[in-house]
Design a protein around this motif. Sequence first.
Motif, PDB file in Angstrom:
ATOM      1  N   ASP A 215       0.830  -1.212   0.000  1.00 37.12           N
ATOM      2  CA  ASP A 215       0.000   0.000   0.000  1.00 37.12           C
ATOM      3  C   ASP A 215       0.865   1.263   0.000  1.00 37.12           C
ATOM      4  O   ASP A 215       1.887   1.335   0.703  1.00 37.12           O
ATOM      5  CB  ASP A 215      -0.913   0.009   1.231  1.00 37.12           C
ATOM      6  CG  ASP A 215      -1.924  -1.140   1.192  1.00 37.12           C
ATOM      7  OD1 ASP A 215      -2.349  -1.528   0.076  1.00 37.12           O
ATOM      8  OD2 ASP A 215      -2.272  -1.659   2.276  1.00 37.12           O
ATOM      9  N   SER A 297       1.695  -1.533   5.137  1.00 39.49           N
ATOM     10  CA  SER A 297       0.592  -2.481   5.012  1.00 39.49           C
ATOM     11  C   SER A 297       0.550  -3.037   3.590  1.00 39.49           C
ATOM     12  O   SER A 297       1.159  -2.491   2.669  1.00 39.49           O
ATOM     13  CB  SER A 297      -0.749  -1.823   5.364  1.00 39.49           C
ATOM     14  OG  SER A 297      -1.068  -0.810   4.409  1.00 39.49           O
ATOM     15  N   THR A 298      -0.175  -4.115   3.439  1.00 36.99           N
ATOM     16  CA  THR A 298      -0.346  -4.720   2.116  1.00 36.99           C
ATOM     17  C   THR A 298      -1.810  -5.052   1.895  1.00 36.99           C
ATOM     18  O   THR A 298      -2.539  -5.357   2.851  1.00 36.99           O
ATOM     19  CB  THR A 298       0.503  -5.999   1.979  1.00 36.99           C
ATOM     20  OG1 THR A 298       0.305  -6.557   0.690  1.00 36.99           O
ATOM     21  CG2 THR A 298       0.142  -7.047   3.016  1.00 36.99           C
ATOM     22  N   SER A 299      -2.253  -4.967   0.665  1.00 37.91           N
ATOM     23  CA  SER A 299      -3.601  -5.400   0.297  1.00 37.91           C
ATOM     24  C   SER A 299      -3.468  -6.730  -0.432  1.00 37.91           C
ATOM     25  O   SER A 299      -2.522  -6.938  -1.210  1.00 37.91           O
ATOM     26  CB  SER A 299      -4.274  -4.371  -0.598  1.00 37.91           C
ATOM     27  OG  SER A 299      -4.434  -3.149   0.090  1.00 37.91           O
ATOM     28  N   ALA A 326      -9.899  -5.150  -2.175  1.00 38.40           N
ATOM     29  CA  ALA A 326      -9.187  -4.905  -0.912  1.00 38.40           C
ATOM     30  C   ALA A 326      -8.689  -3.456  -0.864  1.00 38.40           C
ATOM     31  O   ALA A 326      -8.736  -2.795   0.186  1.00 38.40           O
ATOM     32  CB  ALA A 326      -8.031  -5.885  -0.763  1.00 38.40           C
ATOM     33  N   LYS A 327      -8.215  -2.960  -1.981  1.00 42.66           N
ATOM     34  CA  LYS A 327      -7.740  -1.572  -2.043  1.00 42.66           C
ATOM     35  C   LYS A 327      -8.900  -0.607  -1.787  1.00 42.66           C
ATOM     36  O   LYS A 327      -8.766   0.382  -1.052  1.00 42.66           O
ATOM     37  CB  LYS A 327      -7.147  -1.291  -3.438  1.00 42.66           C
ATOM     38  CG  LYS A 327      -5.846  -1.991  -3.741  1.00 42.66           C
ATOM     39  CD  LYS A 327      -4.669  -1.337  -3.055  1.00 42.66           C
ATOM     40  CE  LYS A 327      -3.344  -1.911  -3.528  1.00 42.66           C
ATOM     41  NZ  LYS A 327      -2.202  -1.319  -2.767  1.00 42.66           N
ATOM     42  N   ARG A 331      -7.583  -0.677   2.159  1.00 42.58           N
ATOM     43  CA  ARG A 331      -6.222  -1.221   2.167  1.00 42.58           C
ATOM     44  C   ARG A 331      -5.926  -1.955   3.485  1.00 42.58           C
ATOM     45  O   ARG A 331      -6.699  -1.914   4.421  1.00 42.58           O
ATOM     46  CB  ARG A 331      -5.176  -0.130   1.914  1.00 42.58           C
ATOM     47  CG  ARG A 331      -5.301   0.548   0.554  1.00 42.58           C
ATOM     48  CD  ARG A 331      -4.138   1.522   0.344  1.00 42.58           C
ATOM     49  NE  ARG A 331      -4.173   2.068  -1.003  1.00 42.58           N
ATOM     50  CZ  ARG A 331      -4.841   3.145  -1.387  1.00 42.58           C
ATOM     51  NH1 ARG A 331      -5.570   3.801  -0.484  1.00 42.58           N
ATOM     52  NH2 ARG A 331      -4.813   3.560  -2.625  1.00 42.58           N
ATOM     53  N   CYS A 333      -5.891  -5.099   4.068  1.00 42.28           N
ATOM     54  CA  CYS A 333      -6.815  -6.200   4.324  1.00 42.28           C
ATOM     55  C   CYS A 333      -6.745  -7.204   3.178  1.00 42.28           C
ATOM     56  O   CYS A 333      -6.066  -6.977   2.169  1.00 42.28           O
ATOM     57  CB  CYS A 333      -8.240  -5.695   4.489  1.00 42.28           C
ATOM     58  SG  CYS A 333      -8.917  -4.916   3.000  1.00 42.28           S
TER      59      CYS A 333
END
Length: 341
Positions: A215, A297-299, A326-327, A331, A333
């Motif tokens: 993200d 964080s990552t999506s 998810a974005k 984000r 998640c």
Amino acid sequence: MKPKSMETQTTMLYMLGKIFLATKERWGKSMKAINEKTLVDSELRYRRLFEAAQDGILILDAETGDIKDVNPFLEKLLGYTQDEFISKKLWEVGAFKDIKASKNAFLALQKNEYIRYKDLPLRAKNGQLIQVEFVSNVYTEGREKVIQCNIRDISERKQAQDALLKSETILREQSVRDSLTGLFNRRYLEETLRREINRAARKKYTLGVIMLDIDNFKTINDTYGHPTGDMVLCEFSNIISRNIREEDIACRYGGDEFIVVLPDTSLQVTCERAEQILSLTGQMQVQIEDSTISELSTSIGISLYPDNGNTKGDILQTADMALYSAKNNGRGCMVLSDRSV
């Protein structure tokens, strides 16, 4: 003309006979001398070739296996003296003791009269392992059968082949690896995902695909510079690599987008892996000079074969749509695809 008497004719035949026998004897002696000289010259030429040969040569008694002769090249190659060879069996010489099949090979040679080993390791007296090509033939020498073993040092050729093979392996590895992160690249992913889907179809199992995106990665690059962005990509790649199974395939798909293929995996296991990566990314910290980048964080989008598609394109498309959701959901998640193509 008055005809010759019988006595005169007999005398003449007698004299001619003596002349013929004398000539034959002299001719026989001359031929014997020539043959003996030819034989000596032939043996001398053979000996010179034997001693000057740039391959090792062993001569064995074909009945007993005793070594009858050895040339200087082989003595130098293996570091053994002539006395350490002569009258010993082939398998009694130190260089050949490590070759368990030596005695069986000798017996097979007696039967087949030809044996060739393209790549045989022999141990020299100093302990060095020498790669050789070993060819043996049986032939007759006078009334006796002998075995001639020609032993060629192929160490340099072997080293060159090994170096070439290593170079080819490195080039192949480089062609399928991402140079920055060390993960597999997009090309490899596309080849592998197609293959894994075909395998899953044959074996009737499910296959999970996790698509991940860091993200706000563009903001990191713009704020801290590309070298720092590369550090973030590498650390994120390490998190992925450390939290997947050995049989799973992690790839950098492009930019800050990554894909993990999980063969023969249930939906539950696929989600557990994704959740673990999601959690650890939130704890990730990257140190740059006197400051630290954190709160990353990552999506994540998840797709499953065959529930969400039957081809490589279908699976990647549904995973990408889940990632997009998810974005849009804020984000940081993960979203499981609920679509099929």
